[in-house]
Design an enzyme around this catalytic site. Sequence first.
Site, PDB file in Angstrom:
ATOM      1  N   HIS A   1       0.837  -1.201   0.000  1.00  0.00           N
ATOM      2  CA  HIS A   1       0.000   0.000   0.000  1.00  0.00           C
ATOM      3  C   HIS A   1       0.879   1.261   0.000  1.00  0.00           C
ATOM      4  O   HIS A   1       0.581   2.237  -0.692  1.00  0.00           O
ATOM      5  CB  HIS A   1      -0.882   0.054   1.251  1.00  0.00           C
ATOM      6  CG  HIS A   1      -1.877  -1.064   1.370  1.00  0.00           C
ATOM      7  ND1 HIS A   1      -1.801  -2.020   2.365  1.00  0.00           N
ATOM      8  CD2 HIS A   1      -2.977  -1.378   0.638  1.00  0.00           C
ATOM      9  CE1 HIS A   1      -2.825  -2.861   2.247  1.00  0.00           C
ATOM     10  NE2 HIS A   1      -3.546  -2.512   1.207  1.00  0.00           N
TER      11      HIS A   1
ATOM     12  N   LYS B   1      -0.995  -6.690  -7.871  1.00  0.00           N
ATOM     13  CA  LYS B   1      -1.274  -7.842  -7.005  1.00  0.00           C
ATOM     14  C   LYS B   1      -2.685  -8.363  -7.281  1.00  0.00           C
ATOM     15  O   LYS B   1      -2.908  -9.563  -7.359  1.00  0.00           O
ATOM     16  CB  LYS B   1      -1.103  -7.406  -5.554  1.00  0.00           C
ATOM     17  CG  LYS B   1      -1.767  -8.284  -4.528  1.00  0.00           C
ATOM     18  CD  LYS B   1      -0.820  -9.305  -4.012  1.00  0.00           C
ATOM     19  CE  LYS B   1      -1.478 -10.303  -3.087  1.00  0.00           C
ATOM     20  NZ  LYS B   1      -2.570  -9.795  -2.283  1.00  0.00           N
TER      21      LYS B   1
HETATM   22  P1  AMP Z   1      -6.465  -3.875  -0.438  1.00  0.00           P
HETATM   23  O1  AMP Z   1      -6.314  -3.031   0.789  1.00  0.00           O
HETATM   24  O2  AMP Z   1      -5.972  -5.280  -0.251  1.00  0.00           O
HETATM   25  O3  AMP Z   1      -7.832  -3.792  -1.037  1.00  0.00           O
HETATM   26  O4  AMP Z   1      -5.489  -3.269  -1.533  1.00  0.00           O
HETATM   27  C1  AMP Z   1      -5.546  -1.922  -1.884  1.00  0.00           C
HETATM   28  C2  AMP Z   1      -4.675  -1.694  -3.088  1.00  0.00           C
HETATM   29  O5  AMP Z   1      -3.334  -2.042  -2.761  1.00  0.00           O
HETATM   30  C3  AMP Z   1      -5.071  -2.555  -4.293  1.00  0.00           C
HETATM   31  O6  AMP Z   1      -4.935  -1.785  -5.480  1.00  0.00           O
HETATM   32  C4  AMP Z   1      -4.062  -3.667  -4.234  1.00  0.00           C
HETATM   33  O7  AMP Z   1      -3.806  -4.256  -5.504  1.00  0.00           O
HETATM   34  C5  AMP Z   1      -2.841  -2.951  -3.724  1.00  0.00           C
HETATM   35  N1  AMP Z   1      -1.910  -3.911  -3.115  1.00  0.00           N
HETATM   36  C6  AMP Z   1      -2.187  -4.818  -2.149  1.00  0.00           C
HETATM   37  N2  AMP Z   1      -1.096  -5.575  -1.893  1.00  0.00           N
HETATM   38  C7  AMP Z   1      -0.119  -5.133  -2.729  1.00  0.00           C
HETATM   39  C8  AMP Z   1       1.236  -5.511  -2.969  1.00  0.00           C
HETATM   40  N3  AMP Z   1       1.813  -6.492  -2.303  1.00  0.00           N
HETATM   41  N4  AMP Z   1       1.924  -4.825  -3.910  1.00  0.00           N
HETATM   42  C9  AMP Z   1       1.355  -3.827  -4.616  1.00  0.00           C
HETATM   43  N5  AMP Z   1       0.089  -3.423  -4.440  1.00  0.00           N
HETATM   44  C10 AMP Z   1      -0.649  -4.064  -3.518  1.00  0.00           C
END
Ligand code: AMP
Length: 285
Positions: free
Chosen positions: A39, A150
Amino acid sequence: MKVKLIETIEEMRAFSKDAKSKNLSIGYVPTMGALHDGHVSLMKKAVEQNDIAVMTIFVNPIQFGPNEDYNKYPRTLEADLEKAEAAGISAVFFPSATELTANLYSYIDINELQNNLCGTKRPGHFRGVCTIVGKFFNIIQPDNAYFGKKDIQQLYIIKQMVKDLNFDVKIIPCNIVREDDGLAMSSRNRYLSESERKDALVLSQSLKKAVALHQQGEKSSQVLINSIRQEIEKISSAKIDYVSIVNEQMQDVCTIENKNIIALAVYIGNTRLIDNHIIGETLCF
Ligand code: AMP
């Protein structure tokens, strides 16, 4: 500067309107919180590329299935605000589920692209994601929005939604951030026990092995898929949800070409993890 915590749609709209009236560009990072360095990489990009960066922290009830982890999803607002502030985020929008989703009659549903991978394994998931992201785009009015590779199917679906519905926002894809040993960072990694954390390495390692096979000249999807399956089946705590190789329309392919995506979802114990690699991109784990 201190990060501003915004909890109502009205206040969020006023914040964006004020920025727009000053001709300031807005970068936007949607998240569900429990922030990690994945994030943070999105946040830093948003800060660098825009005058103002806004993040949402919202565990979106309408993107979780009835037997999924909505209730136990980690909620760590205080630590998240510190990370947001350190990354230079100007405002964190943290709305209530009631204000955002109660009495909702309209939804954004995307065809075709959701008929594979997580879309079929998690019915209704992308409808929930698109509806909420669409609402956030309308409320925040960002110039640029940052999404991680991801969640690769989500990225392609959001890009399509923006095109189809003429949202005035540019989608910026961001690389997957991994732990030193290769595990893709995820808020759900914190569910893993010590032994499961070790077992979880099978996702990135089997992916890496398949990419090596492809680099040696193997073009058959089935051969790569079999190789990944065999690796995963060696781990007793692991249960495959899917292993697929798809094109940018999220359709299975037989012969691998550039930009195809090797995507997998695997349960390690009760924790469902995903990972992927885009053919042609550098493998840096
Ligand atoms: P989430 O909080 O899991 O819904 O993720 C929020 C954003 O962060 C989404 O666009 C995810 O794809 C991105 N994200 C989550 N984990 C990663 C990671 N390891 N590397 C890059 N982006 C990520």
